[in-house]
Scaffold this motif. Structure first.
Motif, short mmCIF file in Angstrom:
data_model
loop_
_atom_site.label_atom_id
_atom_site.label_comp_id
_atom_site.label_asym_id
_atom_site.label_seq_id
_atom_site.Cartn_x
_atom_site.Cartn_y
_atom_site.Cartn_z
N MET A 86 47.78 52.60 39.69
CA MET A 86 47.68 52.16 41.09
C MET A 86 46.25 51.76 41.43
SD MET A 86 50.26 54.60 43.31
CE MET A 86 49.38 56.12 43.00
N VAL A 87 45.28 52.58 41.00
CA VAL A 87 43.87 52.30 41.27
C VAL A 87 43.45 51.03 40.53
CG1 VAL A 87 41.52 53.17 41.04
CG2 VAL A 87 43.37 54.75 41.61
N TYR A 88 43.86 50.93 39.28
CA TYR A 88 43.50 49.77 38.46
C TYR A 88 44.08 48.49 39.05
CZ TYR A 88 43.67 46.48 34.56
OH TYR A 88 43.55 45.36 33.78
N ASN A 89 45.34 48.54 39.49
CA ASN A 89 45.98 47.34 40.04
C ASN A 89 45.24 46.81 41.26
OD1 ASN A 89 47.99 47.19 38.16
ND2 ASN A 89 49.52 48.27 39.37
N GLU A 90 44.76 47.72 42.10
CA GLU A 90 44.02 47.29 43.30
C GLU A 90 42.73 46.58 42.90
OE1 GLU A 90 42.11 49.12 47.45
OE2 GLU A 90 43.10 50.44 46.01
N ALA A 91 41.99 47.16 41.96
CA ALA A 91 40.74 46.55 41.51
C ALA A 91 41.01 45.22 40.80
CB ALA A 91 39.98 47.50 40.58
N TYR A 92 42.08 45.18 40.01
CA TYR A 92 42.45 43.97 39.28
C TYR A 92 42.77 42.84 40.26
CZ TYR A 92 45.02 40.99 35.99
OH TYR A 92 45.45 39.93 35.22
N THR A 93 43.59 43.15 41.28
CA THR A 93 43.98 42.13 42.26
C THR A 93 42.78 41.62 43.03
OG1 THR A 93 46.16 43.18 42.50
CG2 THR A 93 45.46 41.67 44.24
N ASN A 94 41.91 42.53 43.49
CA ASN A 94 40.71 42.13 44.23
C ASN A 94 39.82 41.24 43.37
OD1 ASN A 94 41.54 43.57 46.46
ND2 ASN A 94 40.30 45.37 45.98
N SER A 95 39.67 41.61 42.10
CA SER A 95 38.83 40.84 41.20
C SER A 95 39.40 39.45 40.96
CB SER A 95 38.69 41.58 39.86
OG SER A 95 38.02 40.79 38.91
N TYR A 97 41.45 37.71 42.97
CA TYR A 97 41.33 36.89 44.17
C TYR A 97 39.88 36.44 44.39
CZ TYR A 97 46.10 37.47 45.86
OH TYR A 97 47.45 37.41 46.00
N ALA A 98 38.93 37.33 44.07
CA ALA A 98 37.52 36.97 44.22
C ALA A 98 37.18 35.82 43.28
CB ALA A 98 36.64 38.18 43.93
N MET A 100 39.10 33.53 42.44
CA MET A 100 39.74 32.33 42.99
C MET A 100 39.06 31.87 44.27
SD MET A 100 43.68 33.58 42.39
CE MET A 100 44.39 32.26 43.37
N GLY A 101 38.03 32.61 44.69
CA GLY A 101 37.30 32.22 45.89
C GLY A 101 37.72 32.92 47.15
N TYR A 102 38.60 33.94 47.02
CA TYR A 102 39.06 34.69 48.18
C TYR A 102 38.48 36.11 48.10
CZ TYR A 102 42.51 30.93 48.10
OH TYR A 102 43.12 29.71 48.05
N GLY A 103 38.03 36.62 49.25
CA GLY A 103 37.54 38.00 49.28
C GLY A 103 36.15 38.12 48.68
N PHE A 108 34.09 44.26 39.27
CA PHE A 108 35.02 44.47 38.17
C PHE A 108 35.54 43.13 37.67
CE2 PHE A 108 39.50 45.25 36.76
CZ PHE A 108 39.18 45.97 35.62
N ASP A 109 35.57 42.96 36.36
CA ASP A 109 36.07 41.73 35.75
C ASP A 109 37.47 41.99 35.22
OD1 ASP A 109 36.65 39.46 34.36
OD2 ASP A 109 34.78 39.41 33.20
N TYR A 110 38.46 41.39 35.88
CA TYR A 110 39.85 41.66 35.52
C TYR A 110 40.20 41.17 34.11
CZ TYR A 110 40.99 36.73 36.31
OH TYR A 110 41.05 35.36 36.23
N SER A 111 39.37 40.28 33.55
CA SER A 111 39.68 39.71 32.23
C SER A 111 39.18 40.59 31.08
CB SER A 111 39.07 38.32 32.11
OG SER A 111 37.64 38.39 32.14
N GLN A 112 38.46 41.68 31.40
CA GLN A 112 37.93 42.56 30.37
C GLN A 112 38.48 43.97 30.52
OE1 GLN A 112 33.67 42.45 29.75
NE2 GLN A 112 33.51 40.40 30.64
N SER A 113 38.41 44.74 29.43
CA SER A 113 38.85 46.13 29.45
C SER A 113 37.93 46.96 30.33
CB SER A 113 38.87 46.70 28.04
OG SER A 113 39.02 48.11 28.06
N PRO A 114 38.48 47.88 31.12
CA PRO A 114 37.63 48.76 31.95
C PRO A 114 36.67 49.59 31.11
CG PRO A 114 39.93 48.88 32.63
CD PRO A 114 39.91 48.12 31.35
N LYS A 115 37.02 49.86 29.87
CA LYS A 115 36.15 50.67 29.00
C LYS A 115 34.93 49.90 28.53
CE LYS A 115 39.78 53.75 27.25
NZ LYS A 115 40.47 54.28 26.06
#
Length: 524
Positions: A86-95, A97-98, A100-103, A108-115
């Motif tokens: 749930m936490v990851y999905n929120e950060a992923y979505t925000n990243s 949209y950002a 794409m120019g929104y928000g 956080f870079d959604y295209s890379q592993s959090p580790k």
């Protein structure tokens, strides 16, 4: 040699000990026996090690190891992974949209592993570490709320049970519709991690839904006195009042690039750019001063807007105090302000410079009742396509037919809601029977839609048809006024007071509950 002599000699030899040959044989026999014993032990040890590796590789130990203990209850990595996702999905979505120019980017870079991403350089923690900590907080709060709900005898209402059932059904639809998965178990492991099982998922989902409805039940039963709401209004009147202003904006910018006779761009130096901006500022300032003087002399604002080249002009514009331009907000908020007062303000935008001429018209607390409306949107064309007049006409005919169909039937709110579910092009509200709640003059809906809903002559149960030319799907709205409620300022006061009360209530139930890390935390 006599027989007795031979017997005596054998006895003498026996008394002297075994022969060298016999001793060698016995040593070989002993070594063989010892080797068999060693090989047997090693075989057992290697067999046990192989079994242990197989069991470890299966996740048997990891899935059962305690990752965290909360209020005396033990939870595994899979329990935490439910909240991690749930936490990851929120950060992923925000990243995403950002990107794409929104928000606003959150780092956080959604295209890379959090580790592989550093979250905090001071201690070199990764985004994975951050997600684990947030998952622990989320699980801790849910457990605390579940225990509090059970202690108070709270029972999940029917709509909560239905929401739970819908979520479980949605899970089934998701894995069955995805060609990459052949089982529910495989889908859960792919999404939530290798230790997730259906039972763990369901248990955490049940806890989450219970906590959600437990909190909502508390919020729904909150009541605030008129005195409490008035006190909040007085403290925030500047933001909650509506201001009516007439505004002229003159914006100075560097002129567009020039070209020579052959069409080549004429390059400018930084000094030339600065000189051009300065000249534009002087011209705009002169126009602003002239308009200010003309308004002071009593001239008509619209006539002046037609006479001068403005960047923008609005007459009798009504907006909330929180939306008043920051360039002259303090002036507008002044309690000494009266209708007809004039003001000039400036704003440096870096590459541009704005000059404002403002006339104060009015300030008041808007008592317009809010509205709850059910609607059916009949689209005249596909999303983001401007319909032709013929398409608008066809959509209007269909809307009139649907309204007539409703009137010929039970003509109740419930029957209207059912019609909306079946026919509305607004998919966001169709599932809720076309309901749009809490409409105020500041909700930002299409003007024709808001004007109909907030018409002071409107009564609950009224219906009508209004055109929509301002949203992604244009067409006609079939309207049904379901209810009228509190005005904006009161709704805002209730919202903030409710949030404050909820935060305090949550703190009482969760602050004393802490999480203790276990050996299984490393498996998250």
């Amino acid at each position: 040699m006599s027989a007795s002599r031979e017997k005596k000699d054998r006895q003498d030899l026996s008394a002297q000990g075994p022969s060298e040959k016999n001793m060698k044989q016995k040593r070989e026999d002993a070594d063989a026996k010892r080797n068999r014993t060693i090989y047997t032990i090693l075989g057992v040890l290697f067999g046990a090690a192989a079994i242990a590796l197989l069991v470890y590789g299966s996740g048997f130990f990891q899935s059962r190891a305690t990752a965290v203990t909360i209020d005396g209850q033990k939870f595994t990595a899979a329990d935490l992974e439910f909240h991690y996702q749930m936490v990851y999905n929120e950060a992923y979505t925000n990243s995403m949209y950002a990107a794409m120019g929104y928000g606003t980017p959150n780092g956080f870079d959604y295209s890379q592993s959090p580790k592989d991403q550093i979250y905090e350089e001071l201690n070199m923690s990764t985004w994975h570490d951050h997600f684990v900590e947030e998952a622990k907080k989320s699980l801790t709060q849910h457990v605390a709320l579940e225990n509090a709900a059970n202690a108070e005898g709270f029972v999940l209402p029917e709509e909560g049970k239905q929401a739970l059932e819908n979520s479980l059904s949605s899970l089934e639809d998701q894995w069955r519709s995805n060609i990459n998965y052949t089982s529910r178990a495989g889908y859960l492991k792919a999404v939530y991690g290798p230790y997730m099982t259906y039972d763990v998922y369901k248990t955490n989902l049940e806890r989450s839904v219970l906590a959600q409805y437990y909190v909502q039940d508390y919020v729904d039963n909150l009541e605030f006195t008129q005195e409490e709401q008035e006190a909040y209004y007085k403290e925030h009147a500047d933001e909650l009042d509506t201001f009516t202003m007439t505004q002229f904006v003159f914006r100075a910018t560097v002129p567009d690039e020039e070209t020579d006779a052959e069409g080549n761009t004429i390059e400018r130096t930084e000094e030339e750019e600065a000189q051009l901006l300065e000249q534009a500022k002087q011209d705009c300032k002169a126009d602003a001063d002239a308009v200010y003087a003309a308004l002071e002399a009593g001239e008509d604002p619209q006539t002046l807007a037609d006479q001068y080249e403005t960047y923008s002009f609005v007459q009798d514009d009504v907006r909330l105090g929180s939306s008043v331009n920051s360039a002259y907000q303090e002036w507008a908020y002044d309690s000494a302000r009266k209708p007809g007062d004039l003001h000039q303000a400036e704003y440096d935008g870096g590459t541009s410079y704005s000059y404002y001429v403002v006339r104060f018209e009015d300030r008041q607390r808007d008592e317009t009742p809010s509205a709850d409306v059910r609607h059916i949107l009949v689209g005249a064309a596909e999303s983001n396509v401007s319909p032709t007049e013929e398409q608008f006409a066809e959509a209007k005919t269909k809307a009139e037919e649907l309204l007539a169909q409703w009137k010929a039937g039970e003509a109740t709110e419930d029957s209207f809601a059912a019609l909306a579910q079946e026919n509305s092009a607004d998919t966001g509200s169709a599932t809720n029977g076309g309901m749009i709640s809490g409409i105020t003059p500041y909700s930002g809906y299409v003007e024709t839609f808001s004007d109909w809903a907030l018409d002071p002559a409107r009564k609950v149960g009224d219906t009508g048809i209004v055109q929509n030319t301002g949203s992604s799907v244009q067409g006609w709205h079939i309207m049904y006024l379901a209810a009228q409620g509190d005005p904006y300022w009161m709704m805002e006061a209730q919202s903030v007071l409710s949030k404050e009360a909820q935060e305090s209530w949550l703190t009482e139930r969760t602050d004393s509950v802490s999480a203790v890390d276990g050996s299984g935390l490393k498996y998250v």
